[in-house]
Motif scaffolding. Sequence first.
Motif, mmCIF file in Angstrom:
data_model
loop_
_atom_site.group_PDB
_atom_site.id
_atom_site.type_symbol
_atom_site.label_atom_id
_atom_site.label_comp_id
_atom_site.label_asym_id
_atom_site.label_seq_id
_atom_site.Cartn_x
_atom_site.Cartn_y
_atom_site.Cartn_z
ATOM 1 N N TRP A 88 0.869 -1.172 0.000
ATOM 2 C CA TRP A 88 0.000 0.000 0.000
ATOM 3 C C TRP A 88 0.905 1.220 0.000
ATOM 4 O O TRP A 88 1.964 1.219 0.617
ATOM 5 C CB TRP A 88 -0.861 0.065 1.271
ATOM 6 N N LYS A 89 0.489 2.285 -0.659
ATOM 7 C CA LYS A 89 1.237 3.546 -0.695
ATOM 8 C C LYS A 89 0.405 4.601 0.017
ATOM 9 O O LYS A 89 -0.806 4.694 -0.176
ATOM 10 C CB LYS A 89 1.486 3.947 -2.146
ATOM 11 N N LYS A 90 1.058 5.392 0.877
ATOM 12 C CA LYS A 90 0.348 6.457 1.598
ATOM 13 C C LYS A 90 -0.131 7.503 0.597
ATOM 14 O O LYS A 90 0.605 7.911 -0.289
ATOM 15 C CB LYS A 90 1.260 7.114 2.623
ATOM 16 N N VAL A 91 -1.386 7.926 0.763
ATOM 17 C CA VAL A 91 -1.970 8.931 -0.116
ATOM 18 C C VAL A 91 -1.525 10.306 0.356
ATOM 19 O O VAL A 91 -1.663 10.648 1.528
ATOM 20 C CB VAL A 91 -3.513 8.842 -0.104
ATOM 21 N N LYS A 92 -0.970 11.090 -0.556
ATOM 22 C CA LYS A 92 -0.566 12.465 -0.244
ATOM 23 C C LYS A 92 -1.795 13.360 -0.359
ATOM 24 O O LYS A 92 -2.463 13.364 -1.386
ATOM 25 C CB LYS A 92 0.503 12.943 -1.229
ATOM 26 N N PRO A 93 -2.127 14.113 0.703
ATOM 27 C CA PRO A 93 -3.299 15.000 0.625
ATOM 28 C C PRO A 93 -3.080 16.097 -0.426
ATOM 29 O O PRO A 93 -2.063 16.768 -0.429
ATOM 30 C CB PRO A 93 -3.403 15.605 2.012
ATOM 31 N N ALA A 102 -9.520 7.710 1.887
ATOM 32 C CA ALA A 102 -8.673 6.570 2.239
ATOM 33 C C ALA A 102 -7.221 7.039 2.428
ATOM 34 O O ALA A 102 -6.690 7.752 1.586
ATOM 35 C CB ALA A 102 -8.744 5.511 1.162
ATOM 36 N N PRO A 103 -6.570 6.629 3.517
ATOM 37 C CA PRO A 103 -5.189 7.062 3.748
ATOM 38 C C PRO A 103 -4.163 6.281 2.928
ATOM 39 O O PRO A 103 -3.031 6.706 2.794
ATOM 40 C CB PRO A 103 -4.987 6.817 5.236
ATOM 41 N N TRP A 104 -4.562 5.128 2.392
ATOM 42 C CA TRP A 104 -3.642 4.285 1.633
ATOM 43 C C TRP A 104 -4.234 3.973 0.264
ATOM 44 O O TRP A 104 -5.436 3.801 0.125
ATOM 45 C CB TRP A 104 -3.364 2.972 2.374
ATOM 46 N N ALA A 105 -3.376 3.878 -0.747
ATOM 47 C CA ALA A 105 -3.800 3.518 -2.099
ATOM 48 C C ALA A 105 -3.033 2.263 -2.509
ATOM 49 O O ALA A 105 -1.917 2.026 -2.066
ATOM 50 C CB ALA A 105 -3.500 4.651 -3.067
ATOM 51 N N GLY A 106 -3.648 1.497 -3.378
ATOM 52 C CA GLY A 106 -2.930 0.320 -3.834
ATOM 53 C C GLY A 106 -3.862 -0.758 -4.304
ATOM 54 O O GLY A 106 -5.054 -0.545 -4.433
ATOM 55 N N PRO A 107 -3.340 -1.895 -4.571
ATOM 56 C CA PRO A 107 -1.972 -2.331 -4.314
ATOM 57 C C PRO A 107 -1.015 -1.867 -5.421
ATOM 58 O O PRO A 107 -1.400 -1.660 -6.555
ATOM 59 C CB PRO A 107 -2.081 -3.850 -4.309
ATOM 60 N N TYR A 120 10.959 2.008 -6.278
ATOM 61 C CA TYR A 120 10.135 2.402 -7.420
ATOM 62 C C TYR A 120 8.953 1.453 -7.470
ATOM 63 O O TYR A 120 9.096 0.240 -7.266
ATOM 64 C CB TYR A 120 10.926 2.331 -8.731
ATOM 65 N N LEU A 121 7.783 2.023 -7.729
ATOM 66 C CA LEU A 121 6.546 1.247 -7.700
ATOM 67 C C LEU A 121 5.901 1.197 -9.079
ATOM 68 O O LEU A 121 6.138 2.041 -9.929
ATOM 69 C CB LEU A 121 5.567 1.882 -6.709
ATOM 70 N N GLU A 122 5.039 0.187 -9.213
ATOM 71 C CA GLU A 122 4.278 -0.004 -10.444
ATOM 72 C C GLU A 122 2.831 -0.225 -10.040
ATOM 73 O O GLU A 122 2.549 -0.956 -9.087
ATOM 74 C CB GLU A 122 4.848 -1.244 -11.147
ATOM 75 N N ASP A 123 1.878 0.413 -10.743
ATOM 76 C CA ASP A 123 0.467 0.221 -10.383
ATOM 77 C C ASP A 123 -0.070 -1.071 -10.997
ATOM 78 O O ASP A 123 0.661 -1.811 -11.653
ATOM 79 C CB ASP A 123 -0.365 1.451 -10.768
ATOM 80 N N GLU A 124 -1.356 -1.314 -10.791
ATOM 81 C CA GLU A 124 -1.975 -2.563 -11.260
ATOM 82 C C GLU A 124 -1.949 -2.702 -12.780
ATOM 83 O O GLU A 124 -1.973 -3.809 -13.306
ATOM 84 C CB GLU A 124 -3.422 -2.638 -10.771
ATOM 85 N N ASP A 125 -1.911 -1.562 -13.480
ATOM 86 C CA ASP A 125 -1.903 -1.586 -14.947
ATOM 87 C C ASP A 125 -0.500 -1.710 -15.523
ATOM 88 O O ASP A 125 -0.317 -1.678 -16.735
ATOM 89 C CB ASP A 125 -2.561 -0.314 -15.498
ATOM 90 N N GLY A 126 0.523 -1.806 -14.663
ATOM 91 C CA GLY A 126 1.896 -1.966 -15.121
ATOM 92 C C GLY A 126 2.633 -0.659 -15.384
ATOM 93 O O GLY A 126 3.722 -0.668 -15.935
ATOM 94 N N ARG A 127 2.020 0.484 -15.014
ATOM 95 C CA ARG A 127 2.685 1.782 -15.214
ATOM 96 C C ARG A 127 3.588 2.075 -14.019
ATOM 97 O O ARG A 127 3.143 2.038 -12.866
ATOM 98 C CB ARG A 127 1.652 2.893 -15.356
ATOM 99 N N LYS A 128 4.843 2.385 -14.333
ATOM 100 C CA LYS A 128 5.817 2.702 -13.280
ATOM 101 C C LYS A 128 5.581 4.129 -12.785
ATOM 102 O O LYS A 128 5.423 5.047 -13.590
ATOM 103 C CB LYS A 128 7.242 2.557 -13.827
ATOM 104 N N SER A 136 8.953 4.460 4.802
ATOM 105 C CA SER A 136 8.063 5.046 5.813
ATOM 106 C C SER A 136 6.695 5.396 5.229
ATOM 107 O O SER A 136 5.731 5.558 5.978
ATOM 108 C CB SER A 136 8.704 6.293 6.431
ATOM 109 N N HIS A 137 6.579 5.491 3.894
ATOM 110 C CA HIS A 137 5.306 5.800 3.239
ATOM 111 C C HIS A 137 4.665 4.562 2.614
ATOM 112 O O HIS A 137 3.721 4.681 1.850
ATOM 113 C CB HIS A 137 5.507 6.870 2.166
ATOM 114 N N LEU A 138 5.204 3.395 2.941
ATOM 115 C CA LEU A 138 4.689 2.155 2.382
ATOM 116 C C LEU A 138 4.241 1.217 3.496
ATOM 117 O O LEU A 138 4.759 1.259 4.611
ATOM 118 C CB LEU A 138 5.771 1.471 1.526
ATOM 119 N N GLN A 139 3.305 0.350 3.152
ATOM 120 C CA GLN A 139 2.759 -0.623 4.101
ATOM 121 C C GLN A 139 2.614 -1.940 3.371
ATOM 122 O O GLN A 139 2.202 -1.960 2.204
ATOM 123 C CB GLN A 139 1.391 -0.099 4.559
#
Length: 144
Positions: A88-93, A102-107, A120-128, A136-139
Amino acid sequence: MPKEGTGATSFHLVYGGEVIVPIEVIVESDRIRVYDENNAERRHLEMDLVDKTRAKAVIRLMAYRQRMKQNYNRRIIPKSFQVGDLIWKKVKPVGDMTKLGAPWAGPFKIVEKLRSGAYYLEDEDGRKLVRPWTASHLQPYRAG
């Protein structure tokens, strides 16, 4: 700040002597009565001790900072992720985001781990994602 009982106030460390409050001049405290202007030798000895007093204060300050750092680090729980982990990635306000969002976005999937501890992260659609994220901003992602 020097500990009590060391005889080293901030004024003493800077100017090499103690401050005299104006009321002490009017009322004549013991310190004013026993003061001897001709006692230059004693004042020179005090000035020699100022450097030692400053050095002791610096050492005490370094020790204090070290204890604070150790106390802070004792409470930190290190997080470490591997390439391929889902997180999960912390959502920046941004803008008018409310407290009820929601405080967290993901997966998100970790695609690269940097030596600095960022990922470095990649979303569900494969975009980096454009920038790396620190642990500290990940769960860890737990579906359920």
